[in-house]
Structures are given as C-alpha cells and as structure tokens.
Write an enzyme that holds these catalytic residues in place. Sequence first.
Site, short mmCIF file in Angstrom:
data_model
loop_
_atom_site.label_atom_id
_atom_site.label_comp_id
_atom_site.label_asym_id
_atom_site.label_seq_id
_atom_site.Cartn_x
_atom_site.Cartn_y
_atom_site.Cartn_z
N THR A 26 28.88 33.32 76.65
CA THR A 26 29.24 34.55 75.93
C THR A 26 29.71 35.61 76.92
O THR A 26 29.02 35.90 77.90
CB THR A 26 28.03 35.02 75.10
OG1 THR A 26 27.86 34.11 74.03
CG2 THR A 26 28.23 36.42 74.54
N HIS A 178 26.87 24.82 67.39
CA HIS A 178 25.81 25.51 68.14
C HIS A 178 24.52 25.44 67.33
O HIS A 178 24.30 26.20 66.40
CB HIS A 178 26.21 26.96 68.38
CG HIS A 178 25.37 27.68 69.41
ND1 HIS A 178 24.16 27.18 69.85
CD2 HIS A 178 25.56 28.85 70.07
CE1 HIS A 178 23.66 28.03 70.76
NE2 HIS A 178 24.49 29.04 70.91
N ASN A 181 19.32 27.50 71.05
CA ASN A 181 19.08 28.87 71.52
C ASN A 181 18.60 29.88 70.47
O ASN A 181 18.85 31.08 70.58
CB ASN A 181 20.33 29.41 72.23
CG ASN A 181 20.62 28.62 73.50
OD1 ASN A 181 19.75 27.87 73.95
ND2 ASN A 181 21.80 28.75 74.05
N TYR A 183 19.45 30.35 67.34
CA TYR A 183 20.36 30.87 66.32
C TYR A 183 20.12 30.15 64.99
O TYR A 183 19.15 29.40 64.87
CB TYR A 183 21.82 30.78 66.82
CG TYR A 183 22.01 31.67 68.04
CD1 TYR A 183 21.93 33.05 67.92
CD2 TYR A 183 22.18 31.13 69.31
CE1 TYR A 183 22.05 33.88 69.04
CE2 TYR A 183 22.31 31.96 70.43
CZ TYR A 183 22.23 33.33 70.28
OH TYR A 183 22.34 34.14 71.38
N ASN A 238 15.68 33.68 72.54
CA ASN A 238 15.71 34.39 71.27
C ASN A 238 14.43 34.19 70.45
O ASN A 238 14.47 34.12 69.22
CB ASN A 238 16.96 34.04 70.47
CG ASN A 238 18.21 34.57 71.14
OD1 ASN A 238 18.26 35.76 71.49
ND2 ASN A 238 19.19 33.72 71.36
C1 8OZ Z 1 23.95 35.14 76.18
C2 8OZ Z 1 24.26 36.33 75.56
C3 8OZ Z 1 24.65 36.32 74.24
C4 8OZ Z 1 24.72 35.13 73.54
C5 8OZ Z 1 23.56 31.54 73.64
C6 8OZ Z 1 25.47 32.44 72.54
O1 8OZ Z 1 22.55 31.72 74.32
C7 8OZ Z 1 24.51 32.65 73.43
C8 8OZ Z 1 24.40 33.92 74.17
C9 8OZ Z 1 24.03 33.95 75.50
O2 8OZ Z 1 23.79 30.44 73.13
#
Ligand code: 8OZ
Length: 367
Positions: A26, A178, A181, A183, A238
């Site tokens: 990102t 994806h 992480n 999400y 996250n």
């Molecule tokens: C770092 C900053 C913002 C998003 C991920 C899409 O960790 C990200 C991400 C990484 O998969």
Amino acid sequence: MTASLFDPVQAGSLRLANRIAMAPLTRNRSPGAVPTSLVATYYTQRASAGLIITEATAISHQGQGYADVPGLYAPEQVAGWKKVTSAVHAAGGTIVTQLWHVGRVSHTALQPGNAAPVAPSAIAAKTKTVLIDNGVPTFTETSVPRALELAEIPGIVADYRRAARAAIEAGFDGVEIHAANGYLIDQFLKTGANQRTDAYGGSIENRARLLVEVASAIVAEIGGGRTGIRLSPVTPANDIVDADPQPLFEHVARLLGPLGLAYVHVIEGATGGPREVEGRPFDYAAFKAAYRSAGGQGAWMVNNAYDKALAEQALASGADIVAFGRPFIANPDLVERLRRDAPLNQVHRATLYGGGAEGYTDYPVLG
Ligand code: 8OZ
C-alpha cells in the site's frame, strides 16, 4: 534439483520469468482512487519481478479503508490501471491486482455517505488507518463497524466478481484475492472478529463460507488459472486473531484445492514483522499438504522477511515463488541485485504512505 530464484515458473496460466514476486504494498498515491501515470512509472521500474502483485485495490467504495488507495469499481479507475498494465507489459512484466474489501478497517470519512464501515460483527478493530490531511498522512483510529445483514452478503460477492472482470478489462494478467491481514475475508474467517450466529459464523465451515463464495465467483468470472489468493493464518495485523487457526486453515486449504487456482500466497508469521508469533504456533507444511491432498496444483508462494539465503532455503523445501515487500520498495532492480549479491537500498519510512515521487520512483538502480 532445486530451482533457482532466477528460473521461470508456471503459476496456473501465468508464465513467470523468475520466482521473485513483488508483494502487494500500500502506497496511497492514487487520489480519488485513480492510479496516475506516476503509479505506472513505479510499477514499470519493477517489471523485472517474476510477478508484480499490485497494492491492495478496493472492489467498492465501501471496501475502501485508507486515503488515496486505488479502486477497481469506476471507469476512471480502470482507465488509470490500463496505463499501468500496458507500461508494465511493454517492459516485459507480468502483473496481477490484489482485490480488497477492508471490512471494519476503515473510517466513516472514507465510506459512502460517511456511514459506518461494515464487518461480520459490530466489533471495532484496535488498529489505525491512514487519512491524509493537507498532504500529511495521519494515522487515525478506525471507526466502529456495523454487522452486515445476511441479505447484503451476495452483493459483496458480486462486487468481488465485478472487480475481477474490471481487472481483466484493465489489462491485468490476473487477480489476487486479499484474504489476509485482518480485512473483510479474514474477519469472517476468524473468531476474534466473527460472532455471527447465521450461516457465516460459528463453525469453521460457516466462517470460511464468504472466502469460498468469493473465490468461486471470481474463478467462474475469469478462471482459476489467473486467480491467486493471499492468506495470513496467524498474523495479528489489524487486531485479528483466531482461537484455533490450524484446523481453520486446513479446512480453507481443502476448499481451495479443487478451484484450480494459479497460486496460494502465504504470509508466515506477523505481516511485516517476526516470522514466529508468540502464542500462535502454526504448521505451514501441514497447511500446504492439505491443499495438495485436495488436488490443489497452484504455485506455492511464501512471504515475510525473506532475504536471498532464506528464499533459496524455501525453494529447496518446496516453495515455488518468494514474495518480497519492502526490498522491492527501495530496490526497483531487486531481481538483479539478488542475482549479483549486490547491497540493497534501505526503505525511507516517512515516504511509505502518500506523497509523490520522493521515496516512490526515485530509488536508485545499480549502475
Ligand atoms: C499497510 C498499510 C495499509 C494497508 C495490508 C493492505 O496489510 C495492507 C496495508 C498495509 O494488507
């Protein structure tokens, strides 16, 4: 004999010139979610990677969670990406885009109508997102999400499918789902974020349902041979956690096996951090064996804190591709530097997220 990092490899229908992939990174340089010609320059500088996986790209406005990240849900975005894919192809590269719905990792300021972000359950993530204030990246607490209604889930699957079609229209060689992480898809998978009591929560089978529906829809739309998936069984990124990741991910592996995917991309350990996570042991070999025994023939891509020596060890133990993240930010000619055992440039942290050419397209290549 073990393949070298510099040998070609087949990943589904993708013929890759070498086994060194550029991991998704990102960079927050697509104002209005539209990739610019600077983004095209950045990726083209890195076209000697066997595979470029773009930065995570929102499948919908609702799927957006950070300032100035790109999308694939509007015609201007497709047009912006066409500039990227045609320049990368002209330079001999292969490029897929990473399809992303952030779920709860968002902020009302980034959502349509400033609404609450959506998630499997109304549980906030203790994590930060990036807003950009007068050009300055600002790390801000994510907003409290609302739980998705059961009736909304088919629409999200349809958004993934539409975005996969848009990726092909934009000239990409394929897509990476994806599912890592912390999400949306990872939120559904893991107990720390999913407390649903319907068909998408509770059992491992239910928690994996969204992932399988998304992957199946994309495979139906563009074919498994150009579809990859990224998973992170034990990352704490996250604020995500699962009570028992081993059986969960072996179940996921068995469901992915029959889909004919191009590759499976696994983040080992904590994303961008240690390869072993305290209190979260994981047997990656058993995970891979579950995929293979379910008929999965995709290339096996590993990621996290690799250097050349560790990457060679991974190939010797059966990995097919190694994805490098931060080294690719700072070294557009990473493949050549690894080949020559040349020193690597270090990343400038202040220019990672947002800004212009500085710390983006100005890293030097070898003379
Ligand atoms: C770092 C900053 C913002 C998003 C991920 C899409 O960790 C990200 C991400 C990484 O998969």
